[in-house]
Motif scaffolding. Structure first.
Motif, PDB file in Angstrom:
ATOM      1  N   GLU A   1      -6.053  -4.738   0.063  1.00  0.00           N
ATOM      2  CA  GLU A   1      -5.564  -3.575   0.814  1.00  0.00           C
ATOM      3  C   GLU A   1      -4.097  -3.307   0.506  1.00  0.00           C
ATOM      4  OE1 GLU A   1      -6.358  -4.294   4.924  1.00  0.00           O
ATOM      5  OE2 GLU A   1      -8.537  -4.233   4.670  1.00  0.00           O
ATOM      6  N   ILE A   2      -3.317  -4.364   0.349  1.00  0.00           N
ATOM      7  CA  ILE A   2      -1.909  -4.194   0.004  1.00  0.00           C
ATOM      8  C   ILE A   2      -1.773  -3.531  -1.361  1.00  0.00           C
ATOM      9  CG2 ILE A   2       0.219  -5.436  -0.591  1.00  0.00           C
ATOM     10  CD1 ILE A   2      -0.653  -7.548   1.517  1.00  0.00           C
ATOM     11  N   ALA A   3      -2.577  -3.967  -2.316  1.00  0.00           N
ATOM     12  CA  ALA A   3      -2.525  -3.378  -3.656  1.00  0.00           C
ATOM     13  C   ALA A   3      -2.849  -1.889  -3.619  1.00  0.00           C
ATOM     14  CB  ALA A   3      -3.486  -4.115  -4.592  1.00  0.00           C
ATOM     15  N   VAL A   4      -3.834  -1.503  -2.809  1.00  0.00           N
ATOM     16  CA  VAL A   4      -4.207  -0.087  -2.701  1.00  0.00           C
ATOM     17  C   VAL A   4      -3.074   0.732  -2.106  1.00  0.00           C
ATOM     18  CG1 VAL A   4      -5.725   1.553  -1.534  1.00  0.00           C
ATOM     19  CG2 VAL A   4      -6.690  -0.479  -2.575  1.00  0.00           C
ATOM     20  N   VAL A   5      -2.469   0.226  -1.037  1.00  0.00           N
ATOM     21  CA  VAL A   5      -1.369   0.951  -0.396  1.00  0.00           C
ATOM     22  C   VAL A   5      -0.235   1.192  -1.384  1.00  0.00           C
ATOM     23  CG1 VAL A   5       0.481   0.737   1.314  1.00  0.00           C
ATOM     24  CG2 VAL A   5      -1.877   0.253   1.966  1.00  0.00           C
ATOM     25  N   LEU A   6       0.130   0.174  -2.145  1.00  0.00           N
ATOM     26  CA  LEU A   6       1.228   0.313  -3.086  1.00  0.00           C
ATOM     27  C   LEU A   6       0.868   1.249  -4.238  1.00  0.00           C
ATOM     28  CD1 LEU A   6       2.529  -3.367  -3.178  1.00  0.00           C
ATOM     29  CD2 LEU A   6       3.482  -1.422  -1.942  1.00  0.00           C
ATOM     30  N   ALA A   7      -0.374   1.180  -4.704  1.00  0.00           N
ATOM     31  CA  ALA A   7      -0.809   2.091  -5.763  1.00  0.00           C
ATOM     32  C   ALA A   7      -0.751   3.541  -5.281  1.00  0.00           C
ATOM     33  CB  ALA A   7      -2.224   1.735  -6.220  1.00  0.00           C
ATOM     34  N   ARG A   8      -1.221   3.763  -4.057  1.00  0.00           N
ATOM     35  CA  ARG A   8      -1.170   5.116  -3.484  1.00  0.00           C
ATOM     36  C   ARG A   8       0.261   5.628  -3.392  1.00  0.00           C
ATOM     37  NH1 ARG A   8      -4.363   3.682   1.840  1.00  0.00           N
ATOM     38  NH2 ARG A   8      -6.512   3.607   1.114  1.00  0.00           N
ATOM     39  N   GLU A   9       1.145   4.795  -2.846  1.00  0.00           N
ATOM     40  CA  GLU A   9       2.524   5.224  -2.635  1.00  0.00           C
ATOM     41  C   GLU A   9       3.225   5.550  -3.949  1.00  0.00           C
ATOM     42  OE1 GLU A   9       3.989   5.972   0.210  1.00  0.00           O
ATOM     43  OE2 GLU A   9       2.097   5.538   1.207  1.00  0.00           O
ATOM     44  N   LYS A  10       2.955   4.787  -4.976  1.00  0.00           N
ATOM     45  CA  LYS A  10       3.541   5.070  -6.288  1.00  0.00           C
ATOM     46  C   LYS A  10       3.052   6.419  -6.815  1.00  0.00           C
ATOM     47  CE  LYS A  10       3.901   0.193  -7.593  1.00  0.00           C
ATOM     48  NZ  LYS A  10       3.392  -0.871  -8.498  1.00  0.00           N
ATOM     49  N   ALA A  11       1.736   6.640  -6.734  1.00  0.00           N
ATOM     50  CA  ALA A  11       1.180   7.902  -7.230  1.00  0.00           C
ATOM     51  C   ALA A  11       1.713   9.091  -6.443  1.00  0.00           C
ATOM     52  CB  ALA A  11      -0.347   7.852  -7.161  1.00  0.00           C
TER      53      ALA A  11
END
Length: 202
Positions: A53-63
């Motif tokens: 879940e942490i990886a998804v949040v960070l990927a979203r925020e970068k995009a």
């Protein structure tokens, strides 16, 4: 040869050379615009503990960070987290941290979670997470030090202090999972999404 059919190059919101190489090797025109975000602060603010879940949040925020500045462009954000049981690992700050991380991982199986998110005009239009399990061989501190000497400062750019595509392959005795996931980008699902948007020639 380019297989990209978009009006604009795909934007990669990451400084990762490995992710850039994966995309360009797949025939995609890529522009790199790293997202200027504080990953650790975002991780803490999310109150999440599950590594995927942490990886998804960070990927979203970068995009999203880059997408808000580049209207009409598809923007790819990606992130990777590493978990050894309940312990989460980040990129090492220096050689001593890298040595400590590898000592903790040696002789154990850890999980890598790779997430990718695609944003368009400030909205997430695709996301996916994948996991791989890697078993590192038991190693003495001298073995780890020899690896760090050979690998050099590049280990500071990788969670867990290794790059499997380079000298890091010598650290492992078993790997279960998709190769692209281990390299930090769930490439096949991403290509499937881009194909569904008629952005690829094949």
């Amino acid at each position: 040869m380019s297989l990209w059919r978009g009006l604009h190059p795909l934007i990669l919101a990451s400084q990762s050379r490995t992710r850039l190489t994966l995309l360009t090797s797949a025939g995609i025109d890529v522009e790199v615009i790293p997202a200027d975000i504080d990953e650790r602060a975002l991780q803490q603010a999310s109150n999440l503990s599950a590594p995927g879940e942490i990886a998804v949040v960070l990927a979203r925020e970068k995009a999203l960070f880059v997408s808000l500045k580049k209207a009409g462009h598809y923007v790819v954000g990606a992130d990777q987290t590493l978990a050894l049981g309940d312990r989460l690992f980040n990129k090492p700050a220096d050689r001593s941290q890298a040595l400590a991380q590898l000592k903790a991982l040696a002789g154990h199986t850890h999980d890598l979670y790779s997430a990718v998110a695609v944003a368009l005009d400030g909205k997430i239009v695709f996301e996916r997470t994948a996991m791989a399990s890697l078993t590192m061989r038991p190693m003495a501190e001298a073995d780890i030090a020899a690896y760090l000497d050979a690998a050099g400062d590049v280990v500071m750019s990788s969670v867990g202090s290794y790059q499997l595509e380079r000298f890091g392959v010598h650290l492992f005795e078993r790997i279960e999972g998709d190769h692209f996931t281990i390299l930090g980008l769930p490439l096949l699902p991403l290509l499937g999404f881009l194909r569904s948007q008629f952005l690829l020639a094949i």
